[in-house]
Scaffold this active site. Structure first.
Site, PDB file in Angstrom:
ATOM      1  N   PRO A  12       0.538  -1.209   0.099  1.00 19.34           N
ATOM      2  CA  PRO A  12       0.034  -0.170   0.047  1.00 19.34           C
ATOM      3  C   PRO A  12       0.719   1.243   0.266  1.00 19.34           C
ATOM      4  O   PRO A  12       0.122   2.344  -0.108  1.00 19.34           O
ATOM      5  CB  PRO A  12      -0.937  -0.148   1.249  1.00 19.34           C
ATOM      6  CG  PRO A  12       0.286  -0.841   2.233  1.00 19.34           C
ATOM      7  CD  PRO A  12       0.883  -1.921   1.330  1.00 19.34           C
ATOM      8  N   ASP A  35       4.838   0.777 -11.381  1.00 24.07           N
ATOM      9  CA  ASP A  35       3.792   1.965 -11.331  1.00 24.07           C
ATOM     10  C   ASP A  35       4.042   2.866 -10.513  1.00 24.07           C
ATOM     11  O   ASP A  35       4.933   2.892  -9.502  1.00 24.07           O
ATOM     12  CB  ASP A  35       2.275   1.353 -10.713  1.00 24.07           C
ATOM     13  CG  ASP A  35       1.519   0.377 -11.865  1.00 24.07           C
ATOM     14  OD1 ASP A  35       2.094   0.544 -13.109  1.00 24.07           O
ATOM     15  OD2 ASP A  35       0.724  -0.280 -11.401  1.00 24.07           O
ATOM     16  N   LYS A  57       0.328   5.382 -13.832  1.00 23.84           N
ATOM     17  CA  LYS A  57      -1.011   5.986 -14.210  1.00 23.84           C
ATOM     18  C   LYS A  57      -1.387   6.446 -13.017  1.00 23.84           C
ATOM     19  O   LYS A  57      -1.746   6.071 -11.945  1.00 23.84           O
ATOM     20  CB  LYS A  57      -1.869   5.027 -14.776  1.00 23.84           C
ATOM     21  CG  LYS A  57      -1.416   4.453 -16.374  1.00 23.84           C
ATOM     22  CD  LYS A  57      -2.561   3.751 -17.187  1.00 23.84           C
ATOM     23  CE  LYS A  57      -3.244   2.852 -16.088  1.00 23.84           C
ATOM     24  NZ  LYS A  57      -2.371   1.497 -16.152  1.00 23.84           N
ATOM     25  N   GLY A  88       1.055  -1.321  -7.240  1.00 25.63           N
ATOM     26  CA  GLY A  88       0.759  -0.816  -5.810  1.00 25.63           C
ATOM     27  C   GLY A  88      -0.334  -1.835  -5.214  1.00 25.63           C
ATOM     28  O   GLY A  88      -1.201  -2.333  -6.102  1.00 25.63           O
ATOM     29  N   GLY A  89      -0.408  -2.049  -3.924  1.00 25.02           N
ATOM     30  CA  GLY A  89      -1.376  -2.662  -3.347  1.00 25.02           C
ATOM     31  C   GLY A  89      -1.336  -4.160  -3.775  1.00 25.02           C
ATOM     32  O   GLY A  89      -0.406  -4.957  -3.604  1.00 25.02           O
ATOM     33  N   ASP A  90      -2.434  -4.676  -4.144  1.00 31.95           N
ATOM     34  CA  ASP A  90      -2.692  -6.098  -4.628  1.00 31.95           C
ATOM     35  C   ASP A  90      -2.811  -6.151  -6.036  1.00 31.95           C
ATOM     36  O   ASP A  90      -3.814  -5.277  -6.477  1.00 31.95           O
ATOM     37  CB  ASP A  90      -3.812  -6.850  -3.857  1.00 31.95           C
ATOM     38  CG  ASP A  90      -3.816  -8.577  -4.489  1.00 31.95           C
ATOM     39  OD1 ASP A  90      -3.337  -9.268  -3.623  1.00 31.95           O
ATOM     40  OD2 ASP A  90      -4.738  -8.533  -5.345  1.00 31.95           O
ATOM     41  N   MET A 171      -9.721   5.179  -5.393  1.00 34.44           N
ATOM     42  CA  MET A 171      -9.613   6.006  -6.486  1.00 34.44           C
ATOM     43  C   MET A 171     -10.971   6.732  -6.479  1.00 34.44           C
ATOM     44  O   MET A 171     -11.388   7.252  -7.615  1.00 34.44           O
ATOM     45  CB  MET A 171      -9.653   5.252  -7.556  1.00 34.44           C
ATOM     46  CG  MET A 171      -8.076   4.537  -7.710  1.00 34.44           C
ATOM     47  SD  MET A 171      -7.916   3.274  -9.104  1.00 34.44           S
ATOM     48  CE  MET A 171      -9.210   1.979  -8.732  1.00 34.44           C
ATOM     49  N   ALA A 200      -1.558   6.451   2.521  1.00 32.21           N
ATOM     50  CA  ALA A 200      -1.478   5.576   3.788  1.00 32.21           C
ATOM     51  C   ALA A 200      -0.326   4.802   4.025  1.00 32.21           C
ATOM     52  O   ALA A 200       0.391   4.527   2.914  1.00 32.21           O
ATOM     53  CB  ALA A 200      -2.635   4.793   3.602  1.00 32.21           C
TER      54      ALA A 200
END
Length: 265
Positions: A12, A35, A57, A88-90, A171, A200
């Protein structure tokens, strides 16, 4: 020589929240496509001679279009490279992993999806908000804010989402007014606790809390930067006592990387 793509969730924001497997694969990749939400410290973990390509993006700012990114991924794997596609993230949560994996599968190329810590769960946790908690919430839903209420081709049922105990909107910072108004019109109480968590898990994390009705005005005053996550539900109220994260205490160097054992693929 046979190449392979690794579609890796980078977590995250905080770089040491990547999984051990994700980090090991990143360190051994020939090519890294990353990313904009990926921490620079993670990109630095790639081999010195690895090719690094930024394909990020952001809102209204696309370095490359998704079709171009997918073509680039296929091209490098077809050429025999091990490619770390760092997201990013999963990667499976609004990360275009389905499109990229489908393109690789259609080309007969090998790939692996490496799960990551989703911001949908990590951001609330770092704000002291458990997405489920006995007596408050027994279910949660995650939705993209890009599918804004009223969008002509939207497949999102905002009327149904209004009744989910905990709703997490990714988003959606630029559409908070519309989201809040639509949920209230669909029957969600205007007094429902809500929060927006910006950047975060990092040193720049900021949290704005308000009721669902008052959140848009509070955000206009706060002027939070992206990425940001909206959380709606009674569990948000727990953040007043459960908030544990102190952004200023995040380690600068992330020395944990140096203590992780390097492993082979």
């Amino acid at each position: 020589m046979s190449g392979k793509a690794y579609l890796i969730g980078a977590g995250p924001g905080r770089p040491d929240l990547i999984t051990v497997r994700g980090l090991n694969l990143l360190r051994q990749a020939d090519v890294v496509l990353y990313d904009w939400l990926v921490a620079p410290q993670l990109v630095d973990q790639a081999r010195p001679n690895a090719v690094r390509i930024f394909v990020g993006k952001a809102h209204d700012r696309h370095t490359l279009e998704q079709d171009t990114i997918t073509d680039l991924l296929v091209e490098y794997v077809r050429a025999g490279h091990h490619v770390a596609r760092l997201k990013g993230g999963d990667p499976s949560v609004f990360g275009h992993v389905g499109e990229e994996a489908q393109a690789l599968a259609s080309a007969g190329l090998a790939f692996e999806i490496v799960p990551g810590v989703s911001s949908a769960l990590a951001a609330p946790a770092y704000a002291g908000i458990p997405v489920t908690s006995r007596g408050y919430s027994t279910a949660f839903a995650v939705v993209t804010g890009h599918e804004a209420p009223g969008k002509a081709d939207s497949t999102t049922d905002w009327n149904a989402l209004a009744h989910i105990p905990t709703l997490i909107v990714l988003m959606g910072l630029h559409r908070v007014d519309l989201v809040c108004t639509t949920l209230i019109a669909a029957g969600r109480a205007a007094s429902t606790p809500a929060a927006v968590i910006s950047r975060a898990t990092t040193r720049e994390q900021r949290v704005v809390r308000a009721t669902l009705a008052d959140l848009p005005a509070a955000l206009r005053e706060a002027n939070l930067p992206t990425p940001a996550i909206l959380v709606i539900g009674e569990v948000v109220g727990l953040g007043a006592t459960l908030e544990w994260f102190v952004p200023s205490l995040v380690e600068e160097g992330f020395e944990a990387f140096e203590r992780l054992e390097q492993r082979t693929i």
